[in-house]
Every structure is written in C-alpha cells, then in structure tokens.
Scaffold this motif. Structure first.
Motif, PDB file in Angstrom:
ATOM      1  N   THR A  72      60.405  24.476  22.188  1.00 57.27           N
ATOM      2  CA  THR A  72      60.579  25.950  22.890  1.00 57.27           C
ATOM      3  C   THR A  72      61.749  25.873  21.498  1.00 57.27           C
ATOM      4  OG1 THR A  72      61.592  25.666  24.075  1.00 57.27           O
ATOM      5  CG2 THR A  72      59.978  26.226  25.666  1.00 57.27           C
ATOM      6  N   LYS A  75      48.411  36.887  23.057  1.00 56.49           N
ATOM      7  CA  LYS A  75      49.253  35.557  22.904  1.00 56.49           C
ATOM      8  C   LYS A  75      50.854  36.294  23.289  1.00 56.49           C
ATOM      9  CE  LYS A  75      47.188  30.929  21.540  1.00 56.49           C
ATOM     10  NZ  LYS A  75      47.608  30.268  20.887  1.00 56.49           N
ATOM     11  N   GLN A 127      51.343  38.153  25.844  1.00 50.91           N
ATOM     12  CA  GLN A 127      51.604  36.686  27.270  1.00 50.91           C
ATOM     13  C   GLN A 127      52.985  35.972  27.281  1.00 50.91           C
ATOM     14  OE1 GLN A 127      49.427  36.531  29.439  1.00 50.91           O
ATOM     15  NE2 GLN A 127      51.501  35.051  30.862  1.00 50.91           N
ATOM     16  N   TRP A 128      53.184  35.895  25.829  1.00 52.17           N
ATOM     17  CA  TRP A 128      54.376  34.296  25.594  1.00 52.17           C
ATOM     18  C   TRP A 128      55.025  35.277  25.992  1.00 52.17           C
ATOM     19  CZ3 TRP A 128      53.692  31.565  20.477  1.00 52.17           C
ATOM     20  CH2 TRP A 128      52.524  30.657  20.887  1.00 52.17           C
ATOM     21  N   ARG A 129      55.678  36.521  25.643  1.00 54.06           N
ATOM     22  CA  ARG A 129      56.608  37.822  26.530  1.00 54.06           C
ATOM     23  C   ARG A 129      57.135  37.588  27.039  1.00 54.06           C
ATOM     24  NH1 ARG A 129      55.206  40.546  22.017  1.00 54.06           N
ATOM     25  NH2 ARG A 129      53.814  41.892  23.479  1.00 54.06           N
ATOM     26  N   ASP A 178      55.488  35.849  29.647  1.00 56.21           N
ATOM     27  CA  ASP A 178      56.182  34.686  30.368  1.00 56.21           C
ATOM     28  C   ASP A 178      57.588  34.215  30.716  1.00 56.21           C
ATOM     29  OD1 ASP A 178      53.994  34.218  31.685  1.00 56.21           O
ATOM     30  OD2 ASP A 178      52.873  33.088  29.839  1.00 56.21           O
ATOM     31  N   PHE A 179      58.479  33.899  29.187  1.00 53.21           N
ATOM     32  CA  PHE A 179      59.611  33.983  28.701  1.00 53.21           C
ATOM     33  C   PHE A 179      59.952  34.671  29.664  1.00 53.21           C
ATOM     34  CE2 PHE A 179      57.748  31.554  24.941  1.00 53.21           C
ATOM     35  CZ  PHE A 179      57.927  30.419  25.531  1.00 53.21           C
TER      36      PHE A 179
END
Length: 142
Positions: free
Chosen positions: A15, A127, A130-132, A134-135
């Motif tokens: 990360t 993606k 989704q990353w945004r 999740d983070f």
C-alpha cells in the motif's frame, strides 16, 4: 525467504508503494497549478467545509497535527488560507480559505480531474471506485 515472509506478502509495503506511485501521478498533474497533492486535499476540504478546526482537519486528512501544521504553514504564508482563534474556545484554531485559496482550488480542479482520468484509465473506473470505497471505509473506522 519464503513467499509468506517476503515483502510481496506485506500489506504495508504494497500500500505504501501504491500510495507513492499515486501521489507522484497526482503531483505531476497538480504541479501546473503549483500545488501538491497534499495541499490540494487540504484546500478542497476547507473549500467544502469552511471553518474546520485543526483537529477536525487532521482527523479528516488522517494526519498527525504536527505534520498538518508543517503542511499548512507554506499555504498560510502564500496567502491561500488563514487561521483564526475560535470564538467560543480560544485554544482552538479555525481554518478558512482566502480568496487566493479559492482561486488556487479553481485552477487546480481541472488538473486534478486529468489525474483522476489518467488513474482510472490505468486501473479501470470500477476498480478505482471500489478501492476508493474500501480505503475510505478503512480510514473511517480507525
């Protein structure tokens, strides 16, 4: 070294590497407005939520207050934001954008949008979204 103990299996390493890569991408775009990615984030948060205290801004940025103070000093010096004592509690500092700060946000927004487009072209919009999600969820729960 086994796969289990190698850096390829380390969440922190992966990360932080991704964070540095993404920060460089955004900094490259935002440099045309002479603003860094961190400065842009601070300016936009204050643009969206005027009158945040230092503590509120540090929490929103997930930054230590001392790091935030170091980030804010040049922006205050350059006239993009100002700090004032809170009316009810003089120990608290309240931050707000100046006219110059508003202008800086307006100049940087189209550059930020290009950085967003470049990033999403690399990883795909689904993606990236989704990353945004999740983070942001991860940092909201800390």
């Amino acid at each position: 070294m086994s796969e289990r103990s190698s850096m390829a299996a380390c969440n922190s390493f992966a990360t932080r590497q991704a964070s540095r890569y993404i920060t460089r991408l955004y900094d490259r775009h935002l440099s045309a407005a002479q603003v860094t990615n961190t400065q842009f984030g601070i300016l936009v948060l204050l643009w969206e939520t005027p009158g945040m205290t230092m503590s509120e801004l540090a929490l929103a940025m997930v930054m230590e207050r001392t790091s935030l103070v170091r980030a804010i000093k040049p922006m205050e010096r350059d006239g993009w934001l100002k700090t004032e004592r809170a009316a009810q509690e003089s120990r608290k500092l309240v931050l707000s954008l100046t006219e110059s700060g508003h202008n800086k946000v307006q100049a940087a927004l189209p550059l930020w949008q290009k950085a967003q487009q470049e990033f999403e072209a690399q990883v795909g919009p689904e993606k990236a979204a989704q990353w945004r999600h999740d983070f942001l969820e991860l940092t909201r729960n800390t």
